[in-house]
Design a protein around this motif. Structure first.
Motif, short mmCIF file in Angstrom:
data_model
loop_
_atom_site.label_atom_id
_atom_site.label_comp_id
_atom_site.label_asym_id
_atom_site.label_seq_id
_atom_site.Cartn_x
_atom_site.Cartn_y
_atom_site.Cartn_z
N THR A 215 31.09 66.00 50.78
CA THR A 215 30.26 65.37 49.75
C THR A 215 29.11 66.29 49.39
N ARG A 216 28.84 66.42 48.10
CA ARG A 216 27.74 67.28 47.70
C ARG A 216 26.41 66.54 47.83
N HIS A 217 25.37 67.29 48.17
CA HIS A 217 24.03 66.71 48.32
C HIS A 217 22.99 67.61 47.66
N THR A 218 21.79 67.09 47.53
CA THR A 218 20.67 67.89 47.05
C THR A 218 19.46 67.66 47.95
N VAL A 219 18.52 68.57 47.88
CA VAL A 219 17.22 68.41 48.54
C VAL A 219 16.18 68.55 47.44
N HIS A 257 14.30 63.68 49.03
CA HIS A 257 15.51 62.85 49.03
C HIS A 257 16.68 63.65 48.47
N CYS A 258 17.86 63.06 48.59
CA CYS A 258 19.04 63.58 47.89
C CYS A 258 19.17 62.78 46.61
N SER A 259 19.21 63.47 45.48
CA SER A 259 19.21 62.75 44.20
C SER A 259 20.52 62.00 43.95
N LEU A 260 21.58 62.35 44.69
CA LEU A 260 22.87 61.65 44.51
C LEU A 260 22.97 60.42 45.41
N HIS A 261 22.23 60.41 46.50
CA HIS A 261 22.38 59.32 47.48
C HIS A 261 21.06 58.67 47.84
N TYR A 262 20.14 58.68 46.88
CA TYR A 262 18.82 58.08 47.16
C TYR A 262 18.96 56.58 47.46
N GLY A 265 19.82 55.55 50.84
CA GLY A 265 18.81 55.81 51.87
C GLY A 265 18.83 57.23 52.39
N MET A 266 19.34 58.16 51.57
CA MET A 266 19.33 59.55 52.00
C MET A 266 17.98 60.15 51.64
N VAL A 267 17.01 59.91 52.53
CA VAL A 267 15.63 60.33 52.31
C VAL A 267 15.10 60.99 53.58
CU LIG Z 1 23.46 63.26 49.06
#
Ligand SMILES: [Cu+2]
Length: 273
Positions: A215-219, A257-262, A265-267
């Motif tokens: 899964t792709r994520h961002t910071v 946070h991750c902008s795709l999974h905010y 709760g991906m913080v």
């Molecule tokens: Cu993510």
């Protein structure tokens, strides 16, 4: 006094005793009946006046229609006093806009910050207002009140908004991993989580985030939409085993946070000492 008169007197006495309150029992001195000497004014309800409103607690959050997001966000808990408050708006604001931050502790409220500098322009359009906070205020509840006025000088309309956040230094001991005094630390991204989620680092530490899954994520820096608390903290999309590095050169607490999974709760948070 003849017998007839005596009889009448006795009958009248019996009737009088029966009529006088508190004198039912014989042999008692009758309590003096006090005639009211003052007239108690009877207040007639004034139908034209509405009764005073019952005090209602001010709402915790009032969002103006042009409000986008903020750091801290409403109800957010920081372990330390955030260096500044940033509020984003989706329209261009006038110079009469302002932000006031109130700090409440032990039932006492005082002004922690007033900002009347003209709003700044956001990179993505609209305006932002920011105000610095003094770390001396410490723990407590902070209420941010803002007045967002249209550009156009005197006579332009304004909207008032508010929200609150909390500073609670006791969360530092339980919720943050102490990774101070390290030149470099690693944070893993897997299962839509940052691990460790909250860390304390020393100033100058380089942080490397690595995506460990397909899964792709961002910071990216908070707030969720505007990402402008720390504009330069922005990884772009990270595919599997890609990583992103950022060196924190300023002290403070930086939520990201991750902008795709905010919403999942991906913080995370970096607290720089
Ligand atoms: Cu993510």
């Amino acid at each position: 006094m003849n017998t007839k008169m005596k009889q009448i007197f006795i009958i009248l006495s019996i009737i009088l005793i029966g009529l006088t309150p508190g004198c039912a029992r014989q042999g008692e001195t009758p309590a003096p009946t006090v005639a009211p000497t003052t007239t108690v004014p009877v207040t007639k309800p004034d139908v034209t006046t509405t009764p005073p409103p019952t005090p209602v607690a001010e709402p915790e959050e009032v969002k103006t229609s042009n409000f986008v997001d903020s750091v801290p966000s409403h109800k957010e808990v920081f372990a330390t006093v955030p260096e500044e408050v940033i509020i984003n708006f989706d329209n261009v604001l006038g110079d009469t806009s302002k932000v006031t931050v109130y700090h409440e502790m032990d039932g006492k409220t005082h002004i922690a910050s007033i900002e009347t500098r003209p709003p700044e322009t956001r990179m993505t359009g609209g305006s932002l207002m920011r105000t610095k906070l003094d770390p001396q205020y410490g723990d407590g509840k902070y209420t941010v009140k803002y007045r967002a006025c249209q550009a156009g000088g005197a006579g332009s309309t304004c909207m008032d908004g508010r929200y609150s956040f909390t500073v609670d230094s006791s969360t530092l001991n339980n919720n943050y991993a102490d990774m101070t005094k390290k030149a470099y630390i690693e944070i893993k991204m897997a299962g839509n989580r940052f691990n460790p989620q909250n860390v304390i680092i020393s100033r100058g530490t380089r942080v490397r985030w690595t995506n460990e899954e397909g899964t792709r994520h961002t910071v990216v820096s908070n707030p969720f939409k505007s990402q402008n608390y720390v504009l330069s903290l922005n990884s772009g999309l990270l595919s599997k085993y890609n990583n992103y590095e950022y060196t924190f050169t300023k002290t403070g607490e930086f939520p990201y946070h991750c902008s795709l999974h905010y919403s999942d709760g991906m913080v995370g948070r970096i607290l720089v000492k």
